[in-house]
Write an enzyme that holds these catalytic residues in place. Sequence first.
Site, PDB file in Angstrom:
ATOM      1  N   HIS A  56       6.085  -9.485   2.396  1.00 20.57           N
ATOM      2  CA  HIS A  56       5.359  -9.775   1.153  1.00 20.57           C
ATOM      3  C   HIS A  56       5.772 -11.138   0.597  1.00 20.57           C
ATOM      4  CE1 HIS A  56       4.128  -5.513   0.910  1.00 20.57           C
ATOM      5  NE2 HIS A  56       5.237  -5.363   1.628  1.00 20.57           N
ATOM      6  N   GLU A  86       7.698  -5.612  -1.347  1.00 17.85           N
ATOM      7  CA  GLU A  86       7.504  -6.645  -2.363  1.00 17.85           C
ATOM      8  C   GLU A  86       8.536  -6.455  -3.474  1.00 17.85           C
ATOM      9  OE1 GLU A  86       7.249  -9.319  -3.396  1.00 17.85           O
ATOM     10  OE2 GLU A  86       5.124  -9.801  -3.393  1.00 17.85           O
ATOM     11  N   HIS A 136       1.535 -10.252   4.398  1.00 14.17           N
ATOM     12  CA  HIS A 136       0.321  -9.475   4.723  1.00 14.17           C
ATOM     13  C   HIS A 136      -0.959 -10.240   4.338  1.00 14.17           C
ATOM     14  CE1 HIS A 136      -0.294  -8.800   0.475  1.00 14.17           C
ATOM     15  NE2 HIS A 136       1.024  -8.668   0.399  1.00 14.17           N
ATOM     16  N   THR A 156       1.168  -6.460  -8.230  1.00 12.90           N
ATOM     17  CA  THR A 156       1.153  -5.312  -7.328  1.00 12.90           C
ATOM     18  C   THR A 156       2.529  -4.677  -7.155  1.00 12.90           C
ATOM     19  OG1 THR A 156      -0.526  -6.570  -6.124  1.00 12.90           O
ATOM     20  CG2 THR A 156       0.244  -4.532  -5.121  1.00 12.90           C
ATOM     21  N   ARG A 164      -0.117  -2.442   2.966  1.00  9.62           N
ATOM     22  CA  ARG A 164      -0.744  -3.747   3.198  1.00  9.62           C
ATOM     23  C   ARG A 164       0.020  -4.553   4.244  1.00  9.62           C
ATOM     24  NH1 ARG A 164       1.641  -3.495  -1.890  1.00  9.62           N
ATOM     25  NH2 ARG A 164       2.749  -5.292  -2.769  1.00  9.62           N
ATOM     26  N   HIS A 172       9.795  -5.520  -6.953  1.00 10.07           N
ATOM     27  CA  HIS A 172       9.218  -4.577  -7.900  1.00 10.07           C
ATOM     28  C   HIS A 172       8.814  -5.343  -9.154  1.00 10.07           C
ATOM     29  CE1 HIS A 172       8.474  -1.155 -10.401  1.00 10.07           C
ATOM     30  NE2 HIS A 172       8.672  -0.342  -9.377  1.00 10.07           N
TER      31      HIS A 172
HETATM   32  C1  DG2 Z   1       2.116  -9.976  -4.905  1.00 13.73           C
HETATM   33  C2  DG2 Z   1       2.802 -11.272  -5.145  1.00 13.73           C
HETATM   34  O1  DG2 Z   1       2.775  -9.411  -3.825  1.00 13.73           O
HETATM   35  O2  DG2 Z   1       2.514 -11.710  -6.366  1.00 13.73           O
HETATM   36  O3  DG2 Z   1       3.144  -8.150  -6.061  1.00 13.73           O
HETATM   37  O4  DG2 Z   1       1.439  -9.108  -7.029  1.00 13.73           O
HETATM   38  O5  DG2 Z   1       2.785 -10.378  -1.496  1.00 13.73           O
HETATM   39  O6  DG2 Z   1       2.648  -7.938  -1.842  1.00 13.73           O
HETATM   40  O7  DG2 Z   1       0.690  -9.419  -2.449  1.00 13.73           O
HETATM   41  P1  DG2 Z   1       2.179  -9.271  -2.335  1.00 13.73           P
HETATM   42  C3  DG2 Z   1       2.250  -9.006  -6.089  1.00 13.73           C
HETATM   43  P2  DG2 Z   1       2.975 -13.098  -6.952  1.00 13.73           P
HETATM   44  O8  DG2 Z   1       4.460 -13.081  -7.069  1.00 13.73           O
HETATM   45  O9  DG2 Z   1       2.455 -14.193  -6.040  1.00 13.73           O
HETATM   46  O10 DG2 Z   1       2.292 -13.126  -8.298  1.00 13.73           O
END
Ligand code: DG2
Length: 249
Positions: free
Chosen positions: A182, A87, A9, A21, A60, A89
């Site tokens: 993600h 993403e 995203h 996140t 996102r 967890h």
């Molecule tokens: C990011 C990736 O996920 O973080 O969860 O913080 O791709 O959904 O923005 P995304 C998060 P990093 O593993 O690169 O710190």
Amino acid sequence: MYKIVLLRHGESTWNKENRFTGWTDVDLTDKGVEEARAAGDLLRDEGYAFDVAFTSVLKRANKTLNIVLEHMAALWLPVEHSWRLNERHYGALQGLNKAETAAKFGDDQVLKWRRSYDVPPPALETGDERLTPNDPRYASLPADRFPHTECLKDTVARVVPYWETVIVPRVLAGDRILIAAHGNSLRALIKYLDGVSDADIVGLNIPTAQPLVYELDANLRPIRSYYLADEDTIKAAAAAVAGQGKAKA
Ligand code: DG2
């Protein structure tokens, strides 16, 4: 030969604030919207078209996909959503600033939490309001299996079955596939597709909203993979992602 496109995203509000996140459902920033538009334009201009798209249940990725499809005049496209493409967890790190966390625990520890294959971040405790197993988008995920944290290995364990049972049949049927997901759910899929070692996966960083093309042979093994943007752009963007987990000097 089969061709699929992977897309992280566009920049999210917590990417901008440099916060972990994970499954937190944050929106795109204006820049993220712009990145998604640019990705859609690029795919259209390069002659790409899709028959079906797959995405997570996080906005996102969903919004990025919609913007891309809108710019490809393909908002009508069938889209399948699954929490399995969410993403990774991020457990109790969710909400914390990455650079501040590195200042507190050290760059090496944060690198392990962000990029190692099998070191999970600290888990959320039962009762934490960040655990939302009753959210209807997780209806197909038994409450006792709702993650309290995940390492990349855990993410591979839920992404690969989705790839094998839901996406692969569509690829083999000749459908042209776009996966909007993600940073770490894509790292999980890439680890599997390319057979990346546990050690080498540490160095893989995925930039936001840059279409990544995989050409696959008849057995769905990668023949080659490449970003549509030029190498310098991708290198700089990936290095910026890597740097997000370092304490500020
Ligand atoms: C990011 C990736 O996920 O973080 O969860 O913080 O791709 O959904 O923005 P995304 C998060 P990093 O593993 O690169 O710190």
